[in-house]
Design a protein around this motif. Structure first.
Motif, PDB file in Angstrom:
ATOM      1  N   CYS A   8     -12.841   0.279  -5.845  1.00  0.00           N
ATOM      2  CA  CYS A   8     -12.271   0.614  -4.542  1.00  0.00           C
ATOM      3  C   CYS A   8     -12.815   1.913  -3.966  1.00  0.00           C
ATOM      4  O   CYS A   8     -13.038   2.031  -2.761  1.00  0.00           O
ATOM      5  CB  CYS A   8     -10.764   0.651  -4.630  1.00  0.00           C
ATOM      6  N   GLN A  19      -1.815   0.561  -4.964  1.00  0.00           N
ATOM      7  CA  GLN A  19      -1.749  -0.745  -4.316  1.00  0.00           C
ATOM      8  C   GLN A  19      -1.238  -1.768  -5.334  1.00  0.00           C
ATOM      9  O   GLN A  19      -1.643  -1.760  -6.502  1.00  0.00           O
ATOM     10  CB  GLN A  19      -3.137  -1.155  -3.820  1.00  0.00           C
ATOM     11  N   HIS A  48      -5.485   3.252  -6.009  1.00  0.00           N
ATOM     12  CA  HIS A  48      -6.380   2.536  -5.103  1.00  0.00           C
ATOM     13  C   HIS A  48      -6.807   3.472  -3.984  1.00  0.00           C
ATOM     14  O   HIS A  48      -6.114   4.465  -3.685  1.00  0.00           O
ATOM     15  CB  HIS A  48      -5.624   1.321  -4.529  1.00  0.00           C
ATOM     16  N   ARG A  69      -8.367  -8.817  -5.632  1.00  0.00           N
ATOM     17  CA  ARG A  69      -7.898  -7.487  -6.062  1.00  0.00           C
ATOM     18  C   ARG A  69      -6.595  -7.113  -5.349  1.00  0.00           C
ATOM     19  O   ARG A  69      -5.707  -6.502  -5.920  1.00  0.00           O
ATOM     20  CB  ARG A  69      -8.996  -6.451  -5.765  1.00  0.00           C
ATOM     21  N   TYR A 118     -16.113   1.426  -2.189  1.00  0.00           N
ATOM     22  CA  TYR A 118     -16.004   0.715  -0.903  1.00  0.00           C
ATOM     23  C   TYR A 118     -15.348   1.579   0.166  1.00  0.00           C
ATOM     24  O   TYR A 118     -15.819   1.642   1.298  1.00  0.00           O
ATOM     25  CB  TYR A 118     -15.231  -0.593  -1.089  1.00  0.00           C
ATOM     26  N   TRP A 125      -8.447   3.375   0.061  1.00  0.00           N
ATOM     27  CA  TRP A 125      -8.767   2.573   1.232  1.00  0.00           C
ATOM     28  C   TRP A 125      -9.101   3.501   2.397  1.00  0.00           C
ATOM     29  O   TRP A 125      -9.088   4.735   2.203  1.00  0.00           O
ATOM     30  CB  TRP A 125      -7.638   1.598   1.569  1.00  0.00           C
ATOM     31  N   TYR A 134       0.868  -1.190   0.000  1.00  0.00           N
ATOM     32  CA  TYR A 134       0.000   0.000   0.000  1.00  0.00           C
ATOM     33  C   TYR A 134       0.898   1.230   0.000  1.00  0.00           C
ATOM     34  O   TYR A 134       1.711   1.410   0.910  1.00  0.00           O
ATOM     35  CB  TYR A 134      -0.898   0.015   1.246  1.00  0.00           C
ATOM     36  N   THR A 191     -12.254  -3.059   0.276  1.00  0.00           N
ATOM     37  CA  THR A 191     -12.234  -3.748  -1.010  1.00  0.00           C
ATOM     38  C   THR A 191     -11.695  -5.161  -0.836  1.00  0.00           C
ATOM     39  O   THR A 191     -12.151  -6.110  -1.489  1.00  0.00           O
ATOM     40  CB  THR A 191     -11.353  -2.974  -2.012  1.00  0.00           C
ATOM     41  N   ASP A 203      -8.987  -1.916   4.531  1.00  0.00           N
ATOM     42  CA  ASP A 203      -9.295  -1.896   3.101  1.00  0.00           C
ATOM     43  C   ASP A 203     -10.549  -2.725   2.854  1.00  0.00           C
ATOM     44  O   ASP A 203     -10.494  -3.957   2.743  1.00  0.00           O
ATOM     45  CB  ASP A 203      -8.124  -2.471   2.293  1.00  0.00           C
ATOM     46  N   TYR A 210     -17.228  -6.539  -7.503  1.00  0.00           N
ATOM     47  CA  TYR A 210     -16.208  -5.564  -7.922  1.00  0.00           C
ATOM     48  C   TYR A 210     -16.335  -5.361  -9.426  1.00  0.00           C
ATOM     49  O   TYR A 210     -16.318  -6.327 -10.200  1.00  0.00           O
ATOM     50  CB  TYR A 210     -14.814  -6.080  -7.584  1.00  0.00           C
TER      51      TYR A 210
END
Lengths: 329, 659
Positions: free
Chosen positions: B399, B424, B446, B471, B402, B448, B229, B464, B462, B374
């Motif tokens: 992402c 990510q 990404h 993912r 979410y 989060w 990340y 997702t 996260d 997704y």
């Protein structure tokens, strides 16, 4: 005081030595390390700020691209004097005797340049006052020898040493100039400019040693006489009339009118320079037409009548030398 | 038009082209430069008097100032554009030799300025080519060479000769730190992450496969995929529809956030409009670096850098302080009447569990219990209550959906939270013959969440990964439907991918080793030495000497080795007063010298024979020219040795005097 005198003496000796080195006299010039000088050109000086600006920009922004470029330019700057030096070193120059010229025209001074290697952008220029400021450039000079005719602008009638010649090059990048001086040991004879006008012409000059010139000469224009035939005479000139009369074998003799030898002399009553210009004009015109011309010049200089290129040159030299001692420019 | 002018025009065209591709040109300059080049081709100097030239120059300057006022950029960008414009004007006006020389200087300076904005391998090659052509133009200008290729070849040879000196100076000359600080330019940006997040407004996400960043790890490969990340931005403000960063930039936290150990991550980040740079949230910048860690856990750039930035980070050995920064009011802010179903669900969790950790567990359980999917094509969610529509109706998103909805749910449940945007995953690249690196594309972007737990501080969540673990664990493609997978694969042809990977590897290594060679790397390479300056000068001298010796006359082609041998012999004999008479042949001359100097007679005879055979013998003779040349070189050396050993008893003469 003795110390001061010694100092002055040393200075004079140093000055004389410098002058000798700068004049570079000799019948030929071989460019070697002891007679080649190197200085940066104005462009080379401007190259430095460009390096500095590019480098500082690279440092300020922490970008190595400009830093690399600046260092590359620096490397070229460091290489440049050696490369320019090698473009001119071992070059050999010799000067041939130039054809006499006229006061109102440039004289072409023949210079032979020899080199074992190829060269680029070799430039030559006279350094005397009044000479053209632009250099004559040989752009591509392959290995071998080459004759160059370098124009020299005469200041007036007379006989001269041409003065100092500057040989220089800035190749390959123009950042540095390698140069040398040379004083070619040739005499330049500058005849008066050609100006039509009165000239004193003498066809039978008085004097014990001149004598009378024969009026006729062997030729083919007019029948003159008969001579006993010789086997090598050929049949064209056989006098068939006498053969037919039984008077024997004779060959015909022909003559033509011999060209009149003329002596040229400046007229009195005119300024000498003007009178010489008239003589020069008459001489050149006459010799071009095939006349036999001689010169009677002030100071007792006499050139017997003659013709041809060599005679012309001799006459022009004589005209150049009238009351004109050799001058160094 | 002379060859020199053609070369300078070509160099100018190359410079314009690369600046255009890199987007460094202002509109006026981008349009004016080709116009000026066309005018140069038409040779307008014959019909353009100097007054018109001045008018053209003044007009261009006026429009440049106007353009600068209307679309201001950085000072350096403005000055660079002015210089590039002046290059065109200068070349148009140049008539004399000196003016053309000035054009070359300006072209070189312009190339240097172009190097500030682009340091990739392609850009560097392009800049090198521009400089090469400009220098060839200068060479042609100085030598009057009428062949373009000859000038290019000679300058190329000259540059190769200068290469050792360039390398020595680049590696050894002490690297300087910036003398003064330049202002940060946030405008010189191009694509990248945006500073706001509105998932409901995106119907279909187009994946951008362009490069975002590359990172290599000293002493090993990258971390596990689920740990990759790379945080960039933190969004705290939520207005019910979109998440965004606070207006005021977070105050950087400077003290105590620098590493002292050696760097073990080397980052190269592509141009971005953001000041924030990607990082793992744990490592630390090194002291003296222009990067600092802010209170929000973003890595911020404080100093002007060229568009593509290189920096190094060191793995942190202790917990970083930004995680312990307590939440502010904005981290719990929720607009009252927006997304009511989401707020009800959050309040329900708050009632069910008293501790934040328990509410977090409830949330996880809820997300995993629903049939979320997704997809990169979730469709629009409308402008009112978009998150309600996502969580309770469509349940399809990527992402951003979410992370945005989870963070909002946590706030509704009374747990401070925020959305973090970054990258990510990434693809590990192993180029041939180079070190491997992790490549992050814009498609790896990404989002989060981070929630505040009183005992642990800010922790990463996260959502997702709860819904589609593939993912995170594998790749984006693994988490997509078959149709979307096919589209993704279509956008990156496999035959091109291999070539691009190798090129990326070359580019990365070029930037890391050459463009990233700074003071720290120099110290690491050479160590701290008091004699570094002296060493550099000596090494540069050696390199200069080596360059001169390696290519004796790089711009000339001597060719005739036999003639060189003969010249050497003639020079040697000349030192002893023997030189050929005018018209004297070589054989006669050598015979004359040999009759006087008996010790040299045989050598000179051999030399004359070799030279004559080399020059005049028919080609079908048994002896090859190379063997004859070798003979000649051998005899020349023999003669020199003999002369050195006193073969001519009288000794050398100079200026007709014995010495």
């Amino acid at each position: 005081m003795p110390f001061a005198n010694s100092l002055l003496g040393n200075f004079d000796r140093w000055k004389e030595r410098l002058q000798r080195r700068l004049s570079g006299s000799g019948d030929r010039l071989l460019l070697r390390h002891h007679n080649i000088y190197i200085l940066p050109t104005a462009f080379g000086v401007m190259w430095l700020p460009v390096i500095a600006i590019t480098y500082v920009l690279g440092i300020q922004t922490q970008s190595n691209g400009p830093v690399l470029l600046a260092l590359l330019l620096l490397a070229l700057l460091l290489f440049s004097p050696f490369l320019t030096y090698r473009n001119i070193v071992d070059l050999e120059l010799r000067c041939l005797e130039p054809v006499p010229g006229f006061a109102d025209q440039s004289i072409l001074v023949p210079i032979i340049i020899c080199s074992a290697d190829s060269r680029q952008a070799i430039k030559l220029r006279w350094l005397n006052r009044g000479q053209p400021l632009s250099s004559q450039q040989i752009e591509q000079f392959p290995a071998g020898s080459r004759q160059l005719e370098l124009p020299w602008q005469p200041p007036g009638r007379g006989q001269y040493l041409p003065g100092r010649l500057l040989i220089h090059t800035t190749s390959p990048l123009g950042l540095f100039c390698c140069f040398s001086y040379w004083q070619p040991p040739v005499h330049l004879f500058v005849a008066p400019a050609c100006l039509p006008g009165p000239v004193q012409e003498l066809q039978q000059p008085t004097g014990t040693h001149y004598g009378l010139a024969e009026a006729v000469a062997e030729g083919s224009d007019e029948f003159q006489d008969l001579t006993p035939l010789r086997p090598e005479a050929g049949l064209q000139r056989v006098s068939w009339k006498t053969v037919a009369r039984g008077q024997g074998w004779y060959s015909k003799r022909f003559t033509c009118e011999k060209p009149v030898a003329t002596w040229l002399s400046p007229v009195s009553g005119l300024p000498l320079e003007r009178a010489l210009e008239h003589v020069c004009e008459r001489l050149c015109q006459g010799l071009a037409k095939g006349e036999q011309l001689g010169l009677l010049l002030p100071g007792g200089c006499e050139i017997h009548p003659g013709e041809g290129e060599l005679h012309r040159r001799e006459c022009l030299r004589a005209l150049a030398a009238v009351s004109a001692p050799l001058r160094q420019l | 038009m002379s060859q020199a002018r053609w070369l300078l025009l070509t160099s100018q065209a190359l410079l314009w082209l690369q600046l255009l591709v890199q987007g460094q040109l202002q509109l006026l300059v981008a349009l004016a430069l080709p116009g000026l080049m066309v005018l140069q081709l038409w040779r307008p100097r014959q019909w353009l008097p100097s007054v018109s030239m001045r008018l053209i120059t003044l007009s261009f300057l006026f429009f440049w100032v106007a353009g600068l006022t209307l679309a201001p950029g950085s000072f350096l960008q403005g000055v660079s554009n002015l210089l590039w414009l002046l290059i065109g004007l200068q070349q148009l006006e140049a008539r004399r030799h000196e003016q053309h020389q000035r054009s070359v200087l300006m072209l070189l300076l312009g190339t240097g300025l172009a190097g500030l904005g682009a340091q990739g391998l392609a850009a560097s090659l392009s800049q090198g080519l521009t400089a090469l052509v400009a220098l060839a133009g200068l060479h042609s200008l100085e030598t009057g060479d009428q062949r373009m290729l000859t000038s290019l070849r000679r300058i190329a040879v000259l540059l190769v000769t200068a290469l050792p000196l360039l390398l020595a100076s680049f590696l050894l000359l002490p690297r300087l730190e910036p003398i003064w600080n330049l202002p940060v330019s946030a405008r010189s940006a191009r694509s990248g992450l945006t500073n706001q997040l509105a998932p409901g407004e995106i119907a279909s996400l187009v994946l951008d496969q362009s490069l975002a960043a590359r990172v290599s790890f000293k002493g090993g490969g990258p971390p596990a995929r689920e740990q990759r990340y790379w945080r960039v931005l933190v969004h705290q403000r939520f207005d019910g529809r979109k998440w965004s960063a606070v207006d005021d930039p977070p105050r950087p936290k400077v003290q105590g956030e620098f590493a002292s150990g050696p760097a073990n991550q080397s980052w190269i980040v592509e141009p971005s409009r953001l000041l924030e740079r990607p990082w793992d949230g744990r490592s630390l910048p090194q002291a003296g670096s222009p990067l600092v860690v802010s209170e929000l856990g973003t890595l911020q750039n404080l100093r002007f850098q060229s568009d593509r930035q290189l920096y190094k980070l060191t793995d942190g050995t202790r917990s970083v302080s930004w995680q312990a920064e307590p939440p502010r009011a904005i981290d719990s802010q929720l607009i009252g009447n927006s997304n009511p179903r989401l707020q009800n669900l959050g309040r329900q969790w708050a009632r069910q569990a008293s501790k934040p950790e328990q509410r977090l567990a409830l949330a996880r359980e809820w997300f995993q219990g629903q049939d979320f999917a997704y997809s990169l094509k979730p469709g629009e969610l409308g402008s009112t209550n978009p998150l309600d529509r996502f969580l309770f109706e469509t349940r399809t998103g990527f992402c951003e959906h979410y992370a945005a909805s989870f963070s909002a749910l946590m706030r509704a449940a009374g747990v401070p939270s925020r959305v973090v945007v970054g990258y990510q995953g990434g693809d590990w690249q192993q180029p041939l013959g180079g070190s491997g690196f992790l490549q992050l594309k814009n498609s790896d972007a990404h989002a989060w969440s981070e929630v505040w737990l009183p005992d642990q501080g800010w922790i990463r969540i996260d959502p997702t990964a709860w819904v589609t673990p593939e993912r995170i664990r594998r790749s984006l493609a693994e988490s997509l439907s078959k149709e979307e997978q096919e589209e993704l694969i279509k956008s990156t042809p496999s035959w091109l991918q291999g070539v691009l990977t190798q090129w990326d590897g070359l580019d990365y290594n070029w930037q890391l080793t050459v463009m990233g060679f700074d003071r720290q790397r120099q110290v690491a390479l050479l160590g701290q030495s008091r004699w570094q300056g002296l060493t550099a000068v000596v090494a540069m001298g050696v390199a200069l000497l080596a360059g001169l010796m390696a290519v004796r006359k790089p711009w000339q082609s001597t060719g005739d080795a036999a003639r060189k041998c003969l010249d050497t012999v003639l020079r040697q004999l000349d030192k002893y007063g023997y030189s050929p008479y005018p018209g004297e042949t070589l054989v006669c001359f050598f015979r004359r010298v040999g009759s006087t100097e008996e010790k040299l007679a045989s050598i000179l005879s051999e030399l004359a024979q070799s030279y004559s055979r080399l020059r005049f013998a028919p080609s079908n003779q048994a002896e090859s020219p190379s063997s004859l040349l070798l003979d000649m070189q051998k005899h020349t050396k023999h003669l020199k040795d003999s002369l050195r050993n006193g073969a001519i008893a009288a000794g050398p003469v100079r200026n007709n005097r014995m010495i």
